[in-house]
Design an enzyme around this catalytic site. Structure first.
Site, PDB file in Angstrom:
ATOM      1  N   TYR A 219      32.808 -51.465  21.744  1.00 41.90           N
ATOM      2  CA  TYR A 219      32.941 -50.722  22.997  1.00 41.90           C
ATOM      3  C   TYR A 219      32.001 -51.287  24.056  1.00 41.90           C
ATOM      4  O   TYR A 219      32.424 -51.572  25.184  1.00 41.90           O
ATOM      5  CB  TYR A 219      32.652 -49.234  22.740  1.00 41.90           C
ATOM      6  CG  TYR A 219      32.589 -48.393  23.985  1.00 41.90           C
ATOM      7  CD1 TYR A 219      33.757 -47.991  24.633  1.00 41.90           C
ATOM      8  CD2 TYR A 219      31.366 -48.002  24.527  1.00 41.90           C
ATOM      9  CE1 TYR A 219      33.703 -47.217  25.792  1.00 41.90           C
ATOM     10  CE2 TYR A 219      31.312 -47.238  25.680  1.00 41.90           C
ATOM     11  CZ  TYR A 219      32.476 -46.854  26.309  1.00 41.90           C
ATOM     12  OH  TYR A 219      32.418 -46.098  27.454  1.00 41.90           O
TER      13      TYR A 219
ATOM     14  N   ASP B  29      32.486 -38.389  31.784  1.00 43.66           N
ATOM     15  CA  ASP B  29      31.493 -39.414  32.133  1.00 43.66           C
ATOM     16  C   ASP B  29      31.276 -39.413  33.639  1.00 43.66           C
ATOM     17  O   ASP B  29      32.112 -39.933  34.377  1.00 43.66           O
ATOM     18  CB  ASP B  29      31.998 -40.781  31.649  1.00 43.66           C
ATOM     19  CG  ASP B  29      30.992 -41.900  31.911  1.00 43.66           C
ATOM     20  OD1 ASP B  29      29.987 -41.670  32.595  1.00 43.66           O
ATOM     21  OD2 ASP B  29      31.241 -43.014  31.408  1.00 43.66           O
TER      22      ASP B  29
ATOM     23  N   ASP C  64      25.361 -41.833  25.222  1.00 41.25           N
ATOM     24  CA  ASP C  64      26.766 -41.490  24.992  1.00 41.25           C
ATOM     25  C   ASP C  64      26.913 -40.806  23.636  1.00 41.25           C
ATOM     26  O   ASP C  64      26.210 -41.157  22.682  1.00 41.25           O
ATOM     27  CB  ASP C  64      27.639 -42.755  24.975  1.00 41.25           C
ATOM     28  CG  ASP C  64      28.045 -43.208  26.374  1.00 41.25           C
ATOM     29  OD1 ASP C  64      27.434 -42.752  27.351  1.00 41.25           O
ATOM     30  OD2 ASP C  64      28.973 -44.035  26.473  1.00 41.25           O
TER      31      ASP C  64
END
Lengths: 120, 120
Positions: B18, B42, B102
């Site tokens: 990612y 996000d 994250d």
């Protein structure tokens, strides 16, 4: 971002207070930071503790441990916080150190509605 | 912990992949890492992108940006991952650097079911 600065400051304060109380093993006061129906999943993947009674019991595990905590990185977004911290536990002959990432969601009253701890 | 080592390794691989794809701005391949009905928030507190079409559009924003990513801390627990990383974006005359935390939840097929990014 719709975060009100005051809310961000309040969440930041609670995270600092939480780590201070964890270091001191003050389970009752830690529990007071949580909402009545809060959930705790620590570590993520284990059984979820639901409600203050269950949460109080969980923090009872660290009640007699001497520890130091240090906040390494904190991100506050909206009603949530994610933070990396160091937890150093004094086990008599040796020291155990872990660096979890915790995620907390806060309710409208600024209490912790949920906590999830990521560590191996 | 009930984490199967293979699952932990697969999640670790996906997180690395990612960040590699984000640095390269490869929006199509990033989107393929997500489940069909995945959600992306996000930063946390902003509108949630639901489903691949919406997620593809979101990553379209970084398609033409030159960036570097570096994984700083990764914690994989059960079906979830929390990680701190550095994102350095080359904006021509200057560089913008952010260090988000994250959190990703993975489905049974190892795809990202949800992503939440904490940064200010």
């Amino acid at each position: 971002m719709t975060t009100v600065p005051d809310k961000t400051a309040a969440i930041t304060d609670t995270v600092h207070r939480y780590l201070e109380l964890v270091a001191q093993g003050r389970a009752d006061e830690i529990t007071e930071l949580y909402a009545d129906d809060a959930t705790v999943e620590d570590p993520v993947g284990s059984d979820v503790h639901v409600g203050r009674q269950s949460i109080r019991k969980f923090y009872g595990n660290i009640e007699n441990i001497k520890a130091r905590t240090e906040l390494l990185t904190l991100r506050v977004c909206g009603n949530e916080a994610a933070f990396l911290f160091r937890l150093e536990m004094d086990l008599g002959d040796n020291t155990m150190t872990i660096e979890p990432i915790d995620v907390m969601v806060f309710d409208a009253d600024g209490r912790i509605a949920s906590m999830k701890a990521y560590w191996n």
